[in-house]
Design a protein around this motif. Structure first.
Motif, PDB file in Angstrom:
ATOM      1  N   UNK A  40      43.911  51.578  34.526  1.00  0.00           N
ATOM      2  CA  UNK A  40      43.330  50.267  34.789  1.00  0.00           C
ATOM      3  C   UNK A  40      42.636  50.191  36.143  1.00  0.00           C
ATOM      4  N   UNK A  41      42.942  51.115  37.007  1.00  0.00           N
ATOM      5  CA  UNK A  41      42.493  50.973  38.393  1.00  0.00           C
ATOM      6  C   UNK A  41      40.965  50.938  38.487  1.00  0.00           C
ATOM      7  N   UNK A  42      40.313  51.909  37.851  1.00  0.00           N
ATOM      8  CA  UNK A  42      38.865  51.984  37.926  1.00  0.00           C
ATOM      9  C   UNK A  42      38.223  50.766  37.289  1.00  0.00           C
ATOM     10  N   UNK A  43      38.778  50.350  36.153  1.00  0.00           N
ATOM     11  CA  UNK A  43      38.172  49.242  35.414  1.00  0.00           C
ATOM     12  C   UNK A  43      38.204  47.978  36.262  1.00  0.00           C
ATOM     13  N   UNK A  44      39.352  47.703  36.853  1.00  0.00           N
ATOM     14  CA  UNK A  44      39.413  46.496  37.664  1.00  0.00           C
ATOM     15  C   UNK A  44      38.493  46.602  38.862  1.00  0.00           C
ATOM     16  N   UNK A  46      42.225  40.130  44.818  1.00  0.00           N
ATOM     17  CA  UNK A  46      43.530  40.534  45.342  1.00  0.00           C
ATOM     18  C   UNK A  46      44.652  39.964  44.497  1.00  0.00           C
ATOM     19  N   UNK A  47      44.446  38.701  44.110  1.00  0.00           N
ATOM     20  CA  UNK A  47      45.476  38.027  43.318  1.00  0.00           C
ATOM     21  C   UNK A  47      45.643  38.752  41.975  1.00  0.00           C
ATOM     22  N   UNK A  48      44.509  39.065  41.336  1.00  0.00           N
ATOM     23  CA  UNK A  48      44.575  39.747  40.032  1.00  0.00           C
ATOM     24  C   UNK A  48      45.239  41.098  40.179  1.00  0.00           C
ATOM     25  N   UNK A  49      44.893  41.775  41.232  1.00  0.00           N
ATOM     26  CA  UNK A  49      45.476  43.100  41.462  1.00  0.00           C
ATOM     27  C   UNK A  49      46.984  43.007  41.623  1.00  0.00           C
ATOM     28  N   UNK A  50      47.392  41.982  42.367  1.00  0.00           N
ATOM     29  CA  UNK A  50      48.833  41.838  42.593  1.00  0.00           C
ATOM     30  C   UNK A  50      49.549  41.572  41.279  1.00  0.00           C
ATOM     31  N   UNK A  51      48.932  40.708  40.463  1.00  0.00           N
ATOM     32  CA  UNK A  51      49.539  40.413  39.156  1.00  0.00           C
ATOM     33  C   UNK A  51      49.638  41.679  38.302  1.00  0.00           C
ATOM     34  N   UNK A  52      48.568  42.411  38.299  1.00  0.00           N
ATOM     35  CA  UNK A  52      48.587  43.628  37.480  1.00  0.00           C
ATOM     36  C   UNK A  52      49.653  44.586  37.954  1.00  0.00           C
ATOM     37  N   UNK A  53      49.769  44.677  39.260  1.00  0.00           N
ATOM     38  CA  UNK A  53      50.763  45.592  39.810  1.00  0.00           C
ATOM     39  C   UNK A  53      52.164  45.169  39.392  1.00  0.00           C
ATOM     40  N   UNK A  54      52.390  43.854  39.444  1.00  0.00           N
ATOM     41  CA  UNK A  54      53.700  43.365  39.036  1.00  0.00           C
ATOM     42  C   UNK A  54      53.955  43.719  37.567  1.00  0.00           C
ATOM     43  N   UNK A 107      35.667  48.128  39.101  1.00  0.00           N
ATOM     44  CA  UNK A 107      34.244  47.989  38.803  1.00  0.00           C
ATOM     45  C   UNK A 107      33.916  46.608  38.264  1.00  0.00           C
ATOM     46  N   UNK A 108      34.789  46.056  37.417  1.00  0.00           N
ATOM     47  CA  UNK A 108      34.424  44.786  36.798  1.00  0.00           C
ATOM     48  C   UNK A 108      34.659  43.612  37.728  1.00  0.00           C
ATOM     49  N   UNK A 109      35.620  43.729  38.590  1.00  0.00           N
ATOM     50  CA  UNK A 109      35.976  42.579  39.410  1.00  0.00           C
ATOM     51  C   UNK A 109      35.458  42.708  40.833  1.00  0.00           C
ATOM     52  N   UNK A 110      34.315  43.374  40.949  1.00  0.00           N
ATOM     53  CA  UNK A 110      33.869  43.647  42.302  1.00  0.00           C
ATOM     54  C   UNK A 110      33.481  42.379  43.055  1.00  0.00           C
ATOM     55  N   UNK A 111      32.886  41.420  42.346  1.00  0.00           N
ATOM     56  CA  UNK A 111      32.384  40.244  43.035  1.00  0.00           C
ATOM     57  C   UNK A 111      33.304  39.052  42.820  1.00  0.00           C
ATOM     58  N   UNK A 112      34.522  39.343  42.416  1.00  0.00           N
ATOM     59  CA  UNK A 112      35.441  38.248  42.170  1.00  0.00           C
ATOM     60  C   UNK A 112      36.146  37.871  43.464  1.00  0.00           C
ATOM     61  N   UNK A 113      36.297  36.583  43.629  1.00  0.00           N
ATOM     62  CA  UNK A 113      36.905  36.135  44.881  1.00  0.00           C
ATOM     63  C   UNK A 113      38.404  36.375  44.870  1.00  0.00           C
ATOM     64  N   UNK A 114      39.018  36.175  43.706  1.00  0.00           N
ATOM     65  CA  UNK A 114      40.474  36.280  43.642  1.00  0.00           C
ATOM     66  C   UNK A 114      40.900  37.659  43.158  1.00  0.00           C
TER      67      UNK A 114
END
Lengths: 314, 105
Positions: A16-20, A31-39, A22-29
């Motif tokens: 999932x790392x690469x996908x997030x 960090x939040x999504x990343x944290x959720x995914x990590x959890x 590349x797709x979420x490059x211009x997303x403001x939140x």
């Protein structure tokens, strides 16, 4: 990069790392999504049984891999030993070991037109073998290019890039006077010597491989003395490809003509020339030049790719 | 008599050259750091080759042979020190831990 590779090696690569990234490059939140995914990932990996299943799978794969490796090793060793047992003994009179050598030594000059019987052997009797060797060199150059060439799809990390560029700039601006003077005196001698070896392959020791190696070494010395910029002006990737392709296809067509004519009992129209002259030995001289060009391109290509990751600056 | 003197001189010179080559080989095997090994390798290529060529020139005596041997000296003395110089220059510019090797132990 190394951590990623180690992760991939250990089997727990993060798909999932690469996908997030590349797709979420211009997303403001982001960090939040990343944290959720990590959890989420942590909870999945901490489930009872996940680690055990993965471990068991890996263990079976490892066992299968080892069994296959041992079986193939034993098979290879057995085949080779079997063949060794059937080789003719040394010193024993048998037609396989003596007739071919006798033919080469006695009729080599008459049949190939080359005073140097070794050249007559590798470029006339066994020309197919030499063709394969030239293609091996070409294939090796292509493989090194796939692995080491720097282009838009295959960039190194920024730090490494900066380091190489800095080093190259340093060596370009601080060129050493000793190496330049010696190169000015030595490079023409080396090129003349390489061409001499290349052109005299059929009448004296030498030939395509050694002459091409000397030519490639001369280009490497020129590069070390004067930098890559001077060589890039005439030796580009395109030129290297054209030269190699032309040499290999010329070799294939010329030797194909000779093979077809010889196999069907037709007359070979290539003149043999007087033995001992430069223009002698039928096709041996052009084939020597073709092989030498391939070897020179391969040697310089290896050096250039290992040194800075490109041939001819692109 | 003169032939024997020539043989003795050339033998002594060739043995001297071989001693230099032996020193170079032993140094190349014993030393660990690249600068020391470059130094050891350079000894054989310059001094050892000079003595051996001198010995051969005394032993042969033919003019063309001496000319060819002199050409050998010219090329080897031009190339070998320059390659040593280039190697140590690259080592000097690219090794970040250079000064660790320079401490007296």
């Amino acid at each position: 990069m190394t951590e990623k590779f180690r992760k991939w090696l250990d089997g727990d690569i993060d798909v999932m790392e690469n996908i997030t990234e590349t797709t979420l490059q211009h997303d403001a939140s982001r960090e939040e999504i990343k944290r959720q995914e990590k959890r989420l990932r942590e909870t999945i990996w901490e489930l009872p049984g996940t680690g055990r299943i993965v471990g068991a799978e890996r263990r079976t794969a490892l066992i299968i891999y080892r069994v296959i490796a041992i079986i193939s090793c034993v098979l290879l060793i057995g085949t080779l030993l079997y063949i060794v047992g059937h080789l003719p003994l040394y010193g024993v009179e048998n037609p396989r070991a003596t007739e071919v050598t006798k033919r080469y030594v006695e009729d080599g000059l008459r049949e190939t037109g080359a005073v140097n019987i070794v050249a007559g052997m590798i470029l006339d009797y066994r020309a197919f073998d030499t063709l394969g060797e030239s293609h091996v060199l070409f294939t090796a150059l292509i493989c090194v290019m796939i692995l080491l060439r720097k282009d838009s799809k295959n960039m190194r990390s920024a730090y490494e890039d900066y380091f190489t560029v800095e080093q190259d700039t340093y060596f370009r601006t601080h060129q050493d006077m000793i190496i330049r003077k010696i190169g000015f005196f030595l490079v023409p001698c080396i090129f003349i010597y390489g061409i001499y070896i290349l052109l005299n392959g059929q009448i004296s020791p030498g030939g395509g491989f050694s002459g091409g190696a000397v030519l490639g070494a001369g280009m490497i010395i020129f590069t070390s003395a004067y930098g890559f910029d001077k060589v890039d002006k005439f030796f580009t990737l395109k030129l290297s490809g054209y030269v190699t392709f032309a040499a290999l296809s010329f070799y294939s067509f010329a030797k194909g003509y000779v093979f077809i004519m010889g196999a069907n009992g037709l007359e070979n129209h290539i003149p043999k020339g007087t033995p001992g002259a430069i223009l002698s030995g039928g096709m041996i001289l052009p084939l020597d030049i073709a092989v030498g060009l391939v070897v020179a391109c391969t040697m310089y290509g290896f050096y250039s790719l290992f040194r800075r990751g490109s041939i001819g600056g692109n | 008599m003169i032939a024997w003197i020539r043989f003795a001189v050339s033998a002594v010179l060739i043995v001297t050259g071989l001693v230099s080559f032996a020193a170079g080989v032993i140094g190349n095997c014993r030393f660990g750091y690249v600068m020391n090994r470059v130094h050891a390798g350079g000894i054989g290529d310059t001094q050892g080759l000079f003595f051996i060529v001198l010995g051969l020139a005394f032993g042969e005596g033919s003019f063309m042979d001496i000319l060819k041997l002199a050409l050998l000296i010219v090329f080897m003395w031009n190339t070998s020190p320059v390659s040593s110089h280039f190697l140590s220059q690259v080592e000097y510019y690219t090794n970040p831990n250079l000064y660790e090797h320079m401490e007296r132990k």
